[in-house]
Design an enzyme around this catalytic site. Structure first.
Site, PDB file in Angstrom:
ATOM      1  N   CYS A  76       0.764  -1.031   0.101  1.00 10.58           N
ATOM      2  CA  CYS A  76       0.023  -0.022   0.185  1.00 10.58           C
ATOM      3  C   CYS A  76       0.986   1.181   0.014  1.00 10.58           C
ATOM      4  O   CYS A  76       1.501   1.547  -0.959  1.00 10.58           O
ATOM      5  CB  CYS A  76      -0.949   0.003   1.173  1.00 10.58           C
ATOM      6  SG  CYS A  76      -2.462   0.936   0.842  1.00 10.58           S
ATOM      7  N   HIS A 116      -3.334  -5.337   1.575  1.00 11.91           N
ATOM      8  CA  HIS A 116      -2.759  -5.510   3.055  1.00 11.91           C
ATOM      9  C   HIS A 116      -2.729  -6.907   3.278  1.00 11.91           C
ATOM     10  O   HIS A 116      -3.586  -7.214   4.326  1.00 11.91           O
ATOM     11  CB  HIS A 116      -3.530  -4.546   4.138  1.00 11.91           C
ATOM     12  CG  HIS A 116      -3.186  -3.099   3.924  1.00 11.91           C
ATOM     13  ND1 HIS A 116      -2.249  -2.673   4.737  1.00 11.91           N
ATOM     14  CD2 HIS A 116      -3.888  -2.188   3.100  1.00 11.91           C
ATOM     15  CE1 HIS A 116      -2.375  -1.247   4.260  1.00 11.91           C
ATOM     16  NE2 HIS A 116      -3.327  -1.008   3.526  1.00 11.91           N
ATOM     17  N   GLU A 164      -0.943  -8.220   5.546  1.00  9.48           N
ATOM     18  CA  GLU A 164      -0.790  -8.284   7.092  1.00  9.48           C
ATOM     19  C   GLU A 164      -1.924  -7.989   7.821  1.00  9.48           C
ATOM     20  O   GLU A 164      -1.991  -8.243   9.377  1.00  9.48           O
ATOM     21  CB  GLU A 164       0.526  -7.407   7.386  1.00  9.48           C
ATOM     22  CG  GLU A 164      -0.082  -6.044   7.543  1.00  9.48           C
ATOM     23  CD  GLU A 164      -0.343  -5.190   6.291  1.00  9.48           C
ATOM     24  OE1 GLU A 164      -0.430  -5.766   5.338  1.00  9.48           O
ATOM     25  OE2 GLU A 164      -0.700  -3.837   6.385  1.00  9.48           O
TER      26      GLU A 164
END
Ligand code: GLN
Length: 203
Positions: free
Chosen positions: A87, A180, A182
């Site tokens: 990002c 994302h 994560e």
């Protein structure tokens, strides 16, 4: 577990100026890597790979500039340090940024043009299943939060698209994502990155 050429778990740094670095740290450790927060140029020494997280690209580059990290990091990545950018991290790496701050200065290494917040400001975040090249099994949950839109992809391999635009690209030892991983429980992309970092290259 993935082992580096030296027979130990790869050491992955996570740029910790600002943004979602703790989540990456957790995902990398769960996927079998050793980790280190990167806040100074000395922290880059001896890494097998580095993650540039999501957050706010303008703030991140400003802070890197302030602590003298921008130049050394550019050098390390240009020299082959395996890099996962998510990002805002993709914006920091991009050669061309549209809708950036007037003096927004990045690393200028990834051959893409990105538009900040290119998926619209009203629809701040959304999740879509993504088909990622080379990844067998089920689709990857793509979590987009005020993500950059890739307007032009140059000398990169596009490994996933959404709505006609690249959302995951590879260039040499850089893997850059608009979304994302994560923030999900799916560790496949972190594992893939750790494998890439472990497979050698300049240190
Ligand atoms: N819009 C942010 C930026 O321009 C990126 C958002 C994110 O990383 N989730 O830096």
């Amino acid at each position: 577990m993935n082992k580096s050429p030296k027979g130990r778990a790869p050491l992955i740094g996570v740029l910790a100026m600002q943004g979602a670095f703790v989540e990456h740290l957790r995902a990398l450790e769960a996927a079998g890597a050793k980790t280190r927060l990167v806040r100074t140029r000395e922290d880059i020494e001896g890494l097998d790979g580095i993650v540039i997280p999501g957050g706010e690209s303008t703030t991140m580059t400003m802070l890197m500039e302030r602590v003298g990290l921008l130049g050394p990091l550019r050098e390390a990545i240009a020299g082959g340090l395996a890099t996962l950018a998510t990002c805002a991290g993709m914006i920091v790496l991009a050669k061309d940024i549209t809708d950036g701050m007037a003096d927004q200065q990045g690393l200028g290494l990834l051959d893409v043009r990105v538009r900040r917040n290119g998926y619209g400001r009203q629809v701040d975040s959304f999740e879509v299943p993504l088909r990622i090249e080379g990844m067998n099994g089920h689709e990857f949950p793509g979590v987009f939060i005020r993500s950059p839109l890739v307007e032009r992809a140059g000398r990169v391999d596009v490994v996933a698209t959404y709505d006609g635009h690249p959302v995951a690209v590879r260039q040499d030892r850089i893997l850059a994502l608009c979304f994302h991983p994560e923030l999900t429980d799916d560790l496949r992309l972190h594992r893939e990155f750790i494998r890439m970092a472990a497979s050698g290259g300049p240190r």
